[in-house]
Design a protein around this motif. Structure first.
Motif, PDB file in Angstrom:
ATOM      1  N   ALA A 121       0.834  -1.201   0.000  1.00 18.98           N
ATOM      2  CA  ALA A 121       0.000   0.000   0.000  1.00 18.98           C
ATOM      3  C   ALA A 121       0.872   1.256   0.000  1.00 18.98           C
ATOM      4  O   ALA A 121       0.615   2.198  -0.755  1.00 18.98           O
ATOM      5  N   ARG A 122       1.907   1.259   0.829  1.00 20.69           N
ATOM      6  CA  ARG A 122       2.822   2.402   0.857  1.00 20.69           C
ATOM      7  C   ARG A 122       3.420   2.645  -0.525  1.00 20.69           C
ATOM      8  O   ARG A 122       3.434   3.764  -1.024  1.00 20.69           O
ATOM      9  N   ASP A 123       3.900   1.583  -1.149  1.00 23.53           N
ATOM     10  CA  ASP A 123       4.525   1.709  -2.463  1.00 23.53           C
ATOM     11  C   ASP A 123       3.533   2.203  -3.516  1.00 23.53           C
ATOM     12  O   ASP A 123       3.882   3.028  -4.361  1.00 23.53           O
ATOM     13  N   MET A 124       2.294   1.731  -3.441  1.00 27.67           N
ATOM     14  CA  MET A 124       1.269   2.169  -4.398  1.00 27.67           C
ATOM     15  C   MET A 124       1.013   3.665  -4.256  1.00 27.67           C
ATOM     16  O   MET A 124       0.914   4.384  -5.246  1.00 27.67           O
ATOM     17  N   VAL A 125       0.893   4.125  -3.030  1.00 24.32           N
ATOM     18  CA  VAL A 125       0.613   5.546  -2.785  1.00 24.32           C
ATOM     19  C   VAL A 125       1.799   6.399  -3.226  1.00 24.32           C
ATOM     20  O   VAL A 125       1.638   7.379  -3.957  1.00 24.32           O
ATOM     21  N   LEU A 126       2.995   6.032  -2.806  1.00 28.99           N
ATOM     22  CA  LEU A 126       4.174   6.853  -3.094  1.00 28.99           C
ATOM     23  C   LEU A 126       4.557   6.847  -4.570  1.00 28.99           C
ATOM     24  O   LEU A 126       5.168   7.811  -5.047  1.00 28.99           O
ATOM     25  N   GLU A 127       4.168   5.819  -5.293  1.00 30.97           N
ATOM     26  CA  GLU A 127       4.468   5.773  -6.722  1.00 30.97           C
ATOM     27  C   GLU A 127       3.806   6.930  -7.464  1.00 30.97           C
ATOM     28  O   GLU A 127       4.409   7.557  -8.327  1.00 30.97           O
ATOM     29  N   THR A 128       2.577   7.230  -7.100  1.00 36.49           N
ATOM     30  CA  THR A 128       1.839   8.309  -7.760  1.00 36.49           C
ATOM     31  C   THR A 128       1.909   9.615  -6.982  1.00 36.49           C
ATOM     32  O   THR A 128       1.894  10.683  -7.585  1.00 36.49           O
ATOM     33  N   PHE A 129       1.986   9.536  -5.675  1.00 34.11           N
ATOM     34  CA  PHE A 129       1.976  10.720  -4.805  1.00 34.11           C
ATOM     35  C   PHE A 129       3.187  10.679  -3.879  1.00 34.11           C
ATOM     36  O   PHE A 129       3.078  10.337  -2.701  1.00 34.11           O
TER      37      PHE A 129
END
Length: 102
Positions: free
Chosen positions: A86-94
């Motif tokens: 989840a962290r990686d998904m969020v930080l990839e775009t934001f």
């Protein structure tokens, strides 16, 4: 003089994973109370939650257009692989997202 961020003021602990802070309900209250913005929004998120993935861009649009302090609140266990995903998904775009895990 450097003013402290709400995370620093509330002495929020870093999580098991880099880029995430571990919080309790009292920590969340402290973050909202110490925000420099008039409102604080928390967006609950999980990598397996299709509606969460669908709506996270809208959450960041709110941040862009309104005077709010914002946090992404991950709902999986702190040291679980879903939390890291989840962290990686969020930080990839934001990449500037402030991420918490409860």
């Amino acid at each position: 003089m450097h003013s402290q961020t709400p995370i620093e003021k509330c002495k929020i602990n870093k999580s098991f994973y880099d880029g995430i802070y571990s919080v309790t309900s009292e920590d969340v209250k402290c973050l909202a109370k110490n925000s420099e913005q008039p409102n604080t929004i928390l967006f609950t998120f999980a990598s397996w939650c299709v509606p969460c993935i669908y709506h996270i861009p809208n959450f960041f649009l709110i941040k862009k257009y309104y005077n709010v302090d914002h946090y992404v609140l991950l709902v999986d266990k702190e040291n679980h692989r879903f939390t890291e995903e989840a962290r990686d998904m969020v930080l990839e775009t934001f990449p500037d997202a402030k991420i918490l895990v409860i």
